[in-house]
Design a protein around this motif. Structure first.
Motif, PDB file in Angstrom:
ATOM      1  N   THR A 192     -34.774  -1.841  -0.235  1.00 50.13           N
ATOM      2  CA  THR A 192     -35.435  -3.151  -0.153  1.00 50.13           C
ATOM      3  C   THR A 192     -36.422  -3.328  -1.297  1.00 50.13           C
ATOM      4  N   GLU A 193     -37.234  -2.314  -1.525  1.00 53.11           N
ATOM      5  CA  GLU A 193     -38.225  -2.393  -2.602  1.00 53.11           C
ATOM      6  C   GLU A 193     -37.553  -2.440  -3.973  1.00 53.11           C
TER       7      GLU A 193
ATOM      8  N   ARG B 261     -33.323 -16.408  -4.371  1.00 52.42           N
ATOM      9  CA  ARG B 261     -33.314 -15.271  -3.440  1.00 52.42           C
ATOM     10  C   ARG B 261     -33.233 -15.757  -2.003  1.00 52.42           C
TER      11      ARG B 261
ATOM     12  N   GLN C 227     -45.300  -7.966   0.509  1.00 53.78           N
ATOM     13  CA  GLN C 227     -44.107  -8.769   0.262  1.00 53.78           C
ATOM     14  C   GLN C 227     -43.860  -9.889   1.257  1.00 53.78           C
TER      15      GLN C 227
ATOM     16  N   SER D 158     -36.131  -5.871  -4.453  1.00 52.81           N
ATOM     17  CA  SER D 158     -37.215  -6.861  -4.546  1.00 52.81           C
ATOM     18  C   SER D 158     -37.909  -6.841  -5.898  1.00 52.81           C
TER      19      SER D 158
END
Length: 193
Positions: A63-64, A77, A29, A67
């Protein structure tokens, strides 16, 4: 810096598992900014998460999840993240996401204006909706209905949900960075070889 980075050889079992998860996710990422010292010790918010692996894993999972949503454009974003980093004056967050924003195509002057806490005059309609929403959310209180509606018009109901969660996530990241006084990598000394 209040929490020393942990060299990989000094990690406990739980820390090691999180370290490996973080390394894989970082590689997938995040690029363009320094996330580890030469000895492999993680920097930025990743280090405080390693110090508390149960919390760190939960934050990484969030977070994942945020995302993966994909309703917001990359530029949108980054606008939201930079607005949040600027609000909290989180040095590492701004260091990292200035690089990401530039890689995602935001112009340097636009990025600099956002980081300075101002609204660029050349935002696209989508970027403007996100900038206004992130600014309002970071100021506290209820997100005004006209601002909410502009984000929905630009990105749909899923997009406004993603944006709200994204701003909340990065506010938490910024508070973590500021609370533990996490500096930019240039202000951290690598251990002697």
């Amino acid at each position: 810096m209040r929490l020393p980075p942990i060299p990989p050889q000094d990690l406990t079992g739980d820390q090691r598992r999180l370290y490996e998860t973080l390394q894989a996710g970082i590689a997938k990422q995040f690029g363009g900014f320094q996330t580890a010292r030469a000895d492999g010790a993680l920097l930025g918010p990743f280090n405080p998460w390693l110090h508390e692996p149960e919390i760190g894993q939960a934050v990484w999972d969030l977070t994942e999840a945020v995302s993966k949503r994909g309703a917001l454009t990359d530029a949108a974003r980054q606008v939201a993240i930079l607005v949040t980093g600027s609000r909290f004056k989180a040095a590492y967050e701004l260091y990292a996401h200035v690089q990401v924003a530039l890689e995602k195509g935001l112009k340097e002057d636009k990025v600099a204006t956002i980081v300075a806490g101002q609204r660029p005059s050349d935002l696209t309609a989508e970027e403007a909706a996100v900038f206004d929403a992130a600014s309002n959310l970071n100021a506290g209180g209820v997100l005004p209905r006209p601002v909410y509606d502009r984000v929905v018009a630009a990105f749909g109901a899923g997009g406004v949900s993603e944006l709200i969660h994204l701003v909340g996530l990065y506010a938490m990241v910024c508070i973590t960075l500021n609370g533990f006084d996490v500096p930019v990598p240039e202000q951290q000394v690598d251990p002697a070889p």
